[in-house]
Design a protein around this motif. Structure first.
Motif, PDB file in Angstrom:
ATOM      1  N   HIS A  50      96.265 -76.943 105.838  1.00  0.00           N
ATOM      2  CA  HIS A  50      94.937 -77.471 105.523  1.00  0.00           C
ATOM      3  C   HIS A  50      94.480 -78.472 106.573  1.00  0.00           C
ATOM      4  O   HIS A  50      93.303 -78.495 106.964  1.00  0.00           O
ATOM      5  N   ARG A  51      95.428 -79.280 107.042  1.00  0.00           N
ATOM      6  CA  ARG A  51      95.091 -80.267 108.070  1.00  0.00           C
ATOM      7  C   ARG A  51      94.662 -79.571 109.360  1.00  0.00           C
ATOM      8  O   ARG A  51      93.713 -79.988 110.030  1.00  0.00           O
ATOM      9  N   ARG A  52      95.337 -78.502 109.708  1.00  0.00           N
ATOM     10  CA  ARG A  52      95.020 -77.778 110.946  1.00  0.00           C
ATOM     11  C   ARG A  52      93.692 -77.037 110.824  1.00  0.00           C
ATOM     12  O   ARG A  52      92.948 -76.925 111.803  1.00  0.00           O
ATOM     13  N   ILE A  53      93.382 -76.524 109.639  1.00  0.00           N
ATOM     14  CA  ILE A  53      92.080 -75.877 109.431  1.00  0.00           C
ATOM     15  C   ILE A  53      90.955 -76.884 109.641  1.00  0.00           C
ATOM     16  O   ILE A  53      89.962 -76.602 110.332  1.00  0.00           O
ATOM     17  N   MET A  54      91.114 -78.081 109.090  1.00  0.00           N
ATOM     18  CA  MET A  54      90.056 -79.084 109.206  1.00  0.00           C
ATOM     19  C   MET A  54      89.939 -79.586 110.641  1.00  0.00           C
ATOM     20  O   MET A  54      88.823 -79.790 111.153  1.00  0.00           O
ATOM     21  N   SER A  71      84.420 -66.909 109.491  1.00  0.00           N
ATOM     22  CA  SER A  71      85.738 -67.388 109.079  1.00  0.00           C
ATOM     23  C   SER A  71      86.816 -66.906 110.040  1.00  0.00           C
ATOM     24  O   SER A  71      87.800 -67.616 110.299  1.00  0.00           O
ATOM     25  N   ALA A  72      86.636 -65.705 110.576  1.00  0.00           N
ATOM     26  CA  ALA A  72      87.620 -65.170 111.527  1.00  0.00           C
ATOM     27  C   ALA A  72      87.732 -66.049 112.766  1.00  0.00           C
ATOM     28  O   ALA A  72      88.813 -66.189 113.352  1.00  0.00           O
ATOM     29  N   ARG A  73      86.613 -66.657 113.181  1.00  0.00           N
ATOM     30  CA  ARG A  73      86.628 -67.559 114.347  1.00  0.00           C
ATOM     31  C   ARG A  73      87.482 -68.782 114.050  1.00  0.00           C
ATOM     32  O   ARG A  73      88.306 -69.200 114.885  1.00  0.00           O
ATOM     33  N   VAL A  74      87.310 -69.337 112.863  1.00  0.00           N
ATOM     34  CA  VAL A  74      88.090 -70.520 112.486  1.00  0.00           C
ATOM     35  C   VAL A  74      89.564 -70.158 112.364  1.00  0.00           C
ATOM     36  O   VAL A  74      90.439 -70.864 112.898  1.00  0.00           O
ATOM     37  N   VAL A  75      89.849 -69.057 111.659  1.00  0.00           N
ATOM     38  CA  VAL A  75      91.247 -68.640 111.483  1.00  0.00           C
ATOM     39  C   VAL A  75      91.891 -68.365 112.834  1.00  0.00           C
ATOM     40  O   VAL A  75      93.052 -68.739 113.086  1.00  0.00           O
ATOM     41  N   GLY A  76      91.154 -67.739 113.746  1.00  0.00           N
ATOM     42  CA  GLY A  76      91.702 -67.463 115.073  1.00  0.00           C
ATOM     43  C   GLY A  76      92.080 -68.719 115.813  1.00  0.00           C
ATOM     44  O   GLY A  76      93.142 -68.785 116.459  1.00  0.00           O
ATOM     45  N   ASP A  77      91.212 -69.724 115.759  1.00  0.00           N
ATOM     46  CA  ASP A  77      91.519 -70.987 116.422  1.00  0.00           C
ATOM     47  C   ASP A  77      92.742 -71.654 115.808  1.00  0.00           C
ATOM     48  O   ASP A  77      93.571 -72.239 116.511  1.00  0.00           O
ATOM     49  N   VAL A  78      92.869 -71.593 114.488  1.00  0.00           N
ATOM     50  CA  VAL A  78      93.984 -72.246 113.808  1.00  0.00           C
ATOM     51  C   VAL A  78      95.309 -71.619 114.204  1.00  0.00           C
ATOM     52  O   VAL A  78      96.262 -72.318 114.581  1.00  0.00           O
ATOM     53  N   ILE A  79      95.392 -70.284 114.127  1.00  0.00           N
ATOM     54  CA  ILE A  79      96.678 -69.640 114.424  1.00  0.00           C
ATOM     55  C   ILE A  79      96.955 -69.587 115.923  1.00  0.00           C
ATOM     56  O   ILE A  79      98.116 -69.562 116.354  1.00  0.00           O
ATOM     57  N   GLY A  80      95.910 -69.602 116.725  1.00  0.00           N
ATOM     58  CA  GLY A  80      96.123 -69.545 118.170  1.00  0.00           C
ATOM     59  C   GLY A  80      96.492 -70.881 118.774  1.00  0.00           C
ATOM     60  O   GLY A  80      97.178 -70.935 119.786  1.00  0.00           O
ATOM     61  N   LYS A  81      96.028 -71.956 118.157  1.00  0.00           N
ATOM     62  CA  LYS A  81      96.260 -73.275 118.750  1.00  0.00           C
ATOM     63  C   LYS A  81      97.301 -74.116 118.015  1.00  0.00           C
ATOM     64  O   LYS A  81      98.045 -74.861 118.640  1.00  0.00           O
ATOM     65  N   SER A  88      96.504 -64.031 107.330  1.00  0.00           N
ATOM     66  CA  SER A  88      96.173 -63.964 105.904  1.00  0.00           C
ATOM     67  C   SER A  88      96.539 -65.263 105.192  1.00  0.00           C
ATOM     68  O   SER A  88      95.824 -65.708 104.291  1.00  0.00           O
ATOM     69  N   ALA A  89      97.651 -65.880 105.606  1.00  0.00           N
ATOM     70  CA  ALA A  89      98.039 -67.155 104.988  1.00  0.00           C
ATOM     71  C   ALA A  89      97.013 -68.238 105.287  1.00  0.00           C
ATOM     72  O   ALA A  89      96.639 -69.028 104.409  1.00  0.00           O
ATOM     73  N   VAL A  90      96.534 -68.291 106.509  1.00  0.00           N
ATOM     74  CA  VAL A  90      95.536 -69.292 106.890  1.00  0.00           C
ATOM     75  C   VAL A  90      94.212 -69.027 106.179  1.00  0.00           C
ATOM     76  O   VAL A  90      93.570 -69.949 105.660  1.00  0.00           O
ATOM     77  N   TYR A  91      93.813 -67.754 106.131  1.00  0.00           N
ATOM     78  CA  TYR A  91      92.538 -67.415 105.498  1.00  0.00           C
ATOM     79  C   TYR A  91      92.597 -67.695 103.998  1.00  0.00           C
ATOM     80  O   TYR A  91      91.628 -68.181 103.406  1.00  0.00           O
ATOM     81  N   ASP A  92      93.732 -67.402 103.359  1.00  0.00           N
ATOM     82  CA  ASP A  92      93.876 -67.695 101.934  1.00  0.00           C
ATOM     83  C   ASP A  92      93.723 -69.194 101.670  1.00  0.00           C
ATOM     84  O   ASP A  92      93.105 -69.612 100.678  1.00  0.00           O
ATOM     85  N   ALA A  93      94.287 -70.028 102.549  1.00  0.00           N
ATOM     86  CA  ALA A  93      94.157 -71.477 102.400  1.00  0.00           C
ATOM     87  C   ALA A  93      92.711 -71.916 102.584  1.00  0.00           C
ATOM     88  O   ALA A  93      92.192 -72.757 101.841  1.00  0.00           O
TER      89      ALA A  93
END
Length: 825
Positions: A50-54, A71-81, A88-93
């Protein structure tokens, strides 16, 4: 252990114990799951994902006041960085952070299909859009000012924050749930306003206990509303970290007409799947474990939940409701397990522990932010000091610069001639010519003066603990004003053990007092002893300045008290549900017992044991209107109240009395007039009607009482004036008239007696209890009051100060006299 043949190897090939290696590896894995995945940090209440998503959204500029991003843009940045796990885990959160039925205050503003309370999945991340909510912005405020530590991301290519510098007590606000290795956490959401009130109290009372903080934090506040039944379970949870509370959905009974009723569920417990709940109810009906249901349908829409359960004719709603609570998730438990990470170690925390850790985090953030701001302000002030020196000596500065061959020579000359630093000299050389104007000069000096004030303030924060706490307090106040919302979950401290509470409460005589400002209490009758006529009385009830007693009722614990508001609504309580207070207690405000709307208040009350089919309620207004409605129409009272009477804007509801069709009513006015007519003259009407005229009032007059008269009874009418005068007059002196007349004199009012305040029917052996504006109560026998004609002013019943007046009175039937009469018979 390695076999013997492998023992004694050289250092190049050391032997390894399999048992120790497994223990070490499993411990590392456990800590990684606990700290890096499942358990939230006590400071910002967030798990790493959650901290990384924000933080990723913050870096993207994906704030609440900018356009949505896929949302895919946000999820991509989270898992890539920052978060090298499955998308799916990031998107579910991220989806859960946007669900208003999962988060008390969502941290993501979602656009598109983000799932439903029925358990429907969110649309694919390529279809939905998201951005930070406005509240989420407070989590990252001042992060650029070195307020928190950063650490390398998983591949050492970027830096990510170890914790967010949040202003929001998120661990309790939105709660958290997670299962780690060997431990778990389960913290319910709470109300932001209550949390901030508790934090402010803790700032001023650092030695307080978790029990002290419970006066502000009443219990969980679930986003789905419902009712939380708290008690020792909640106290145990807040004082030890573990405990349990019961949750129930909100429902009401609606009348479908023709004797048919429906149970309507409008709120369900937290984390309950609505579709699963409806399927469970249908299964129970099919298996005949719940009887009396004719139809079940889900009428929920975007406006809210509405599950309708139609009942068969003759079915008792309470029986079905109890079965729903017993067999379905409409009643659930929430088990507290307040585990969080503190200094990289999981700890079980109390309510005070969580709030104290948050305040310590805010203290550290503000100190680091202040140091950053102070350093920046001092650097800018240093430059401005050099520019000020240059402007004060502008001719010499210009001459020095013009005489220099190179910029470096000019800088060196300025440093030597005016004792400037390298930074100051460079700032002078970079200064534009327009800054030489008088206006620009004044702006520079004003900026310099403001900077000096800021520097002084920053230093006071770092040097004075009181100033630091004041900054924390101001930020919390601003947060509450901007984001706090009303509580959604109702808190109830009743025990749900299945024991009928009435079985434990004696049906004793009590006095109910309700003040004009809405303070209500229940007092045992034995606290009021009989006195002689003309006595000064004893202290009866404490009210604040400008308040007075509106209703004064003598009843028993097991009766219903019906409370009627200025909006014509009726609310119902059992008398024993009203908090008991001493004779001099102020009582509890009625808003703590009833769901009153803004500007709604109680104007009349009545006590009944049941709603008889052959009895009616007669409503009396100040302007002489009356309305009769059958009591059975008021049997089903919703928790939010029901419409009882339509009161016109220019009128006020005065009184509601219990009558039979053969009864008569005597309306008594303030100026001493009365009219007696048959209740049957007022035809029975529905609940939402206004009624008919009962008495034609003279100019400036108004009705003060409606006295029920049973035909052929030989009683007297007792009338009482505001200055303590009263009298008994035979009922035979009041002739039966037609409704709507002007009436006859019932008491001669004079400046000595004051206006009439009311009237009641009495017998000689009755006791009368009276309350004065001096908050004194006197109890006298009706037989002590002189019996005279109608057109007289009566005798003094109670002695008061010159500015005192009687505010209420009622009759007390002496049970010992009744029993003596039965023995004589």
């Amino acid at each position: 252990m390695a076999p013997a043949s492998l023992r004694g190897r050289s250092v190049e090939n050391p032997t390894i114990s399999i048992e120790q290696e497994i223990q070490r590896s499993y411990l590392e894995y456990s800590l990684s799951v606990i700290i890096g995945r499942a358990i939230p940090d006590v400071r910002d209440g967030l798990k790493p994902v959650h901290r990384r998503i924000m933080y990723a959204q913050h870096e993207l500029g994906n704030t609440y006041n900018r356009a949505y991003k896929k949302s895919a843009r946000v999820v991509g940045d989270v898992i890539g960085k920052y978060h090298p796990h499955g998308d799916s885990a990031v998107y579910d959160a991220l989806v859960r952070m946007a669900q208003d039925f999962s988060m008390r205050d969502p941290l993501v503003d979602g656009q598109g299909n983000f799932g439903s309370i029925d358990g429907d999945s969110a649309a694919a991340m390529r279809y939905t859009e998201a951005r930070m909510s406005r509240l989420a912005g407070e989590f990252l405020s001042d992060i650029e000012k070195n307020t928190v530590d950063f650490r390398p991301n998983y591949d050492n290519s970027l830096q990510e924050p170890e914790v967010l510098p949040t202003k929001v007590p998120n661990l309790l606000l939105n709660g958290s749930a997670g299962i780690a290795v060997g431990m778990a956490t389960n913290i319910p959401p709470h109300n932001l306003g209550e949390l901030i009130d508790a934090l402010l109290y803790l700032l001023d009372h650092s030695s307080c206990s978790s029990r002290d903080l419970m006066q502000f934090i009443k219990g969980p506040d679930f986003p789905t509303g419902g009712v939380a039944y708290v008690g020792e379970g909640l106290t145990e949870a807040y004082t030890t970290g573990r405990g349990s509370v019961k949750m129930r959905g909100t429902l009401s009974v609606e009348d479908r007409g023709k004797g048919l009723e429906s149970i309507v569920i409008t709120e369900i417990p937290y984390a309950v799947n609505k579709s699963t709940l409806v399927e469970k109810i249908a299964l129970l009906v099919h298996e005949r474990r719940i009887e009396g249901i004719s139809d079940l349908r889900d009428e929920s829409d975007r406006r809210g939940i509405r599950i309708v359960i139609d009942l068969k004719r003759g079915t008792i709603p309470d029986i079905v409701i109890n079965a729903l609570y017993k067999y379905t998730a409409l009643e659930s438990s929430f088990g507290f397990n307040m585990m969080a990470v503190v200094d990289n170690r999981p700890q079980l925390l109390t309510l005070k522990d969580i709030l104290a850790h948050f305040l310590e985090h805010r203290r550290e953030v503000i100190i680091r932010r202040t140091r950053f701001d102070l350093k920046k302000a001092e650097a800018r002030a240093h430059i401005l000091e050099g520019l000020r020196i240059a402007l004060d000596n502008i001719d010499a500065v210009v001459k020095t610069i013009r005489s220099s061959k190179t910029a470096q020579d000019a800088k060196q000359a300025l440093m030597e001639q005016f004792e400037l630093s390298d930074v100051q000299s460079q700032a002078i050389l970079d200064m534009r010519l327009q800054r030489l104007t008088n206006m620009e000069h004044e702006k520079l000096l004003e900026e310099y003066r403001e900077l000096l004030k800021k520097i002084e303030f920053f230093k006071s924060i770092l040097e004075n603990e009181d100033v630091l706490l004041g900054v924390i307090r101001d930020e919390l106040d601003a947060l509450k004003k901007t984001y706090a919302t009303q509580r959604r979950t109702v808190i109830d401290d009743h025990d749900l053990s299945g024991i009928d509470i009435e079985d434990l409460i004696p049906d004793a005589d009590v006095v109910i007092t309700l003040s004009e400002r809405g303070y209500i209490k229940r007092t045992a009758m034995e606290n009021y002893s009989a006195q002689k006529r003309g006595g000064k009385g004893i202290f009866g009830v404490h009210t604040s300045d400008g308040d007075f007693i509106l209703n004064f009722l003598v009843t028993t614990n097991h009766q219903y008290i019906l409370l009627f508001t200025n909006r014509g609504k009726m609310h119902r309580l059992k008398v024993h549900q009203i908090p008991e207070g001493s004779r001099t207690a102020k009582g509890m405000h009625i808003a703590n017992l009833l769901p009153l709307d803004k500007d709604e208040y109680v104007v009349a009350s009545l006590t009944v044991r049941d709603f008889a089919a052959d009895r009616s309620f007669l409503f009396v207004t100040r302007k002489g209107m009356v309305k009769r409605t059958h009591q059975e129409m008021y049997t089903n009272c919703r928790s939010t109240g029901i419409i009882a009477v339509n009161v016109r804007e220019s009128d006020d509801l005065l009184q509601v009395v219990d009558v039979g069709r053969e009864d008569e009513i005597v309306l008594v006015t303030q100026h001493g007039y009365a009219i007696r007519f048959s209740v049957a003259d007022a035809r029975a009407m529905g609940r939402g009607t206004a009624g008919v005229k009962g008495i034609a009032l003279r100019s400036g007059d108004r009705v003060v009482a409606g006295v029920v008269v049973t035909p052929d009874e030989h009683k007297d009418i007792l009338t009482v004036s505001e200055k303590g005068y009263g009298k008994r007059s035979s009922l035979d002196l009041y002739r039966l008239q037609t409704r709507g007349g002007k009436g006859i004199i019932t008491m001669r009012t004079t400046p000595k007696t004051g206006s009439l305040i009311g009237a009641i029917m009495v017998e000689k052996d009755d006791d009368i209890i009276m309350l004065t504006s001096e908050n004194k109560v006197i109890r006298i026998g009706a037989g002590e009051i002189r019996k005279v004609g109608r057109a007289t002013q009566g005798v003094r019943l109670v002695s008061m100060a010159d500015d005192g007046h009687v505010v209420g009175f009622d009759i007390v039937r002496d049970k010992q006299i009744d029993e003596a009469r039965k023995n004589e018979d």
